[in-house]
Design a protein around this motif. Sequence first.
Motif, mmCIF file in Angstrom:
data_model
loop_
_atom_site.group_PDB
_atom_site.id
_atom_site.type_symbol
_atom_site.label_atom_id
_atom_site.label_comp_id
_atom_site.label_asym_id
_atom_site.label_seq_id
_atom_site.Cartn_x
_atom_site.Cartn_y
_atom_site.Cartn_z
ATOM 1 N N GLY A 18 1.003 -0.990 -0.269
ATOM 2 C CA GLY A 18 -0.232 0.489 0.278
ATOM 3 C C GLY A 18 1.362 1.147 0.177
ATOM 4 O O GLY A 18 1.971 1.094 0.385
ATOM 5 N N PHE A 63 -4.232 3.238 1.887
ATOM 6 C CA PHE A 63 -3.802 2.036 1.463
ATOM 7 C C PHE A 63 -3.449 2.876 -0.588
ATOM 8 O O PHE A 63 -2.583 2.477 -0.780
ATOM 9 N N GLU A 71 -7.071 -1.311 -2.017
ATOM 10 C CA GLU A 71 -7.147 -1.461 -0.649
ATOM 11 C C GLU A 71 -8.664 -2.991 -0.866
ATOM 12 O O GLU A 71 -8.190 -4.299 0.490
#
Length: 282
Positions: A18, A63, A71
Amino acid sequence: MSLPIIDTHLHFFDLAQGQYSWLKHNPPAWPNLAQIRQNHHLASIPAHDRFTLAGLVHIEAGFDNQHPINELHWLAQTLTGFPFKAVGYAPIDAPPKQFSAAITRLMTPTLVAVRDITEGADSRRLHTPWLQENLIYLASLGLHFEAQLAFSQCDTIELLLTLAQRHPRLKIVFNHAGFIEQTQPCTAVLQRISTLKNVMIKCSGHEMLQSPMALDKWLGHLIDHAGEDSLMLGSNYPVSLMQKHYWQVWQDYFNVIGLSSTWHKLSRENASKCYHLRTDLD
């Protein structure tokens, strides 16, 4: 006997996959930041002899805010087989066509709501002329809005509660108990929420407050004025590591509430209803 809980507010991080620019490049001045700024997965939460994590609600954590679906895809992979729901990110002040397109891109089986943090000066974004249209659109899809701002921001809170009162299908969940402080208990707001069946409050984020009530007074104040049917418990993990480890958060909640119908409602039952989350123990 182990007590099953549903954690209504936690975040998992994978710093390699991320972006988390807010945490990697411009981190907040939090104590114990090194413990927070690392990978956190389901496996990071150890087993406990008193409590069982039966389900969870994952709250978006930056993220990839340009492509927030990433995400949700990551969560589906990392939480395969575990009961969870996801709160994704979408800009609540986006024009309706842009907002509906953003929600379309987010639609996955686990999506239950969207959050857009509007703390402090950012609360002005909730005064966009198409707030009502965007919230009603969420409701039409069976989704709700997770609002994150202080209850002391009276004009904006009044706006949200008035919309909820006018539109019973529209559901709003307030994160971190509206950041009520010892100096600003916001009793009238809590009492009004107690009358609205489509508004819920998450008791979480106590560690983020500047002048907090003691935990027992904080929980007691919320229960007394918002009512146990309006409340859910959450850990705010891993931000909660500023003060205590994961299970200490839950032990401290339990020490205040005790084994009771109130505990069962706040630790699991209300969350199961609010988030349509069934666990393996149901």
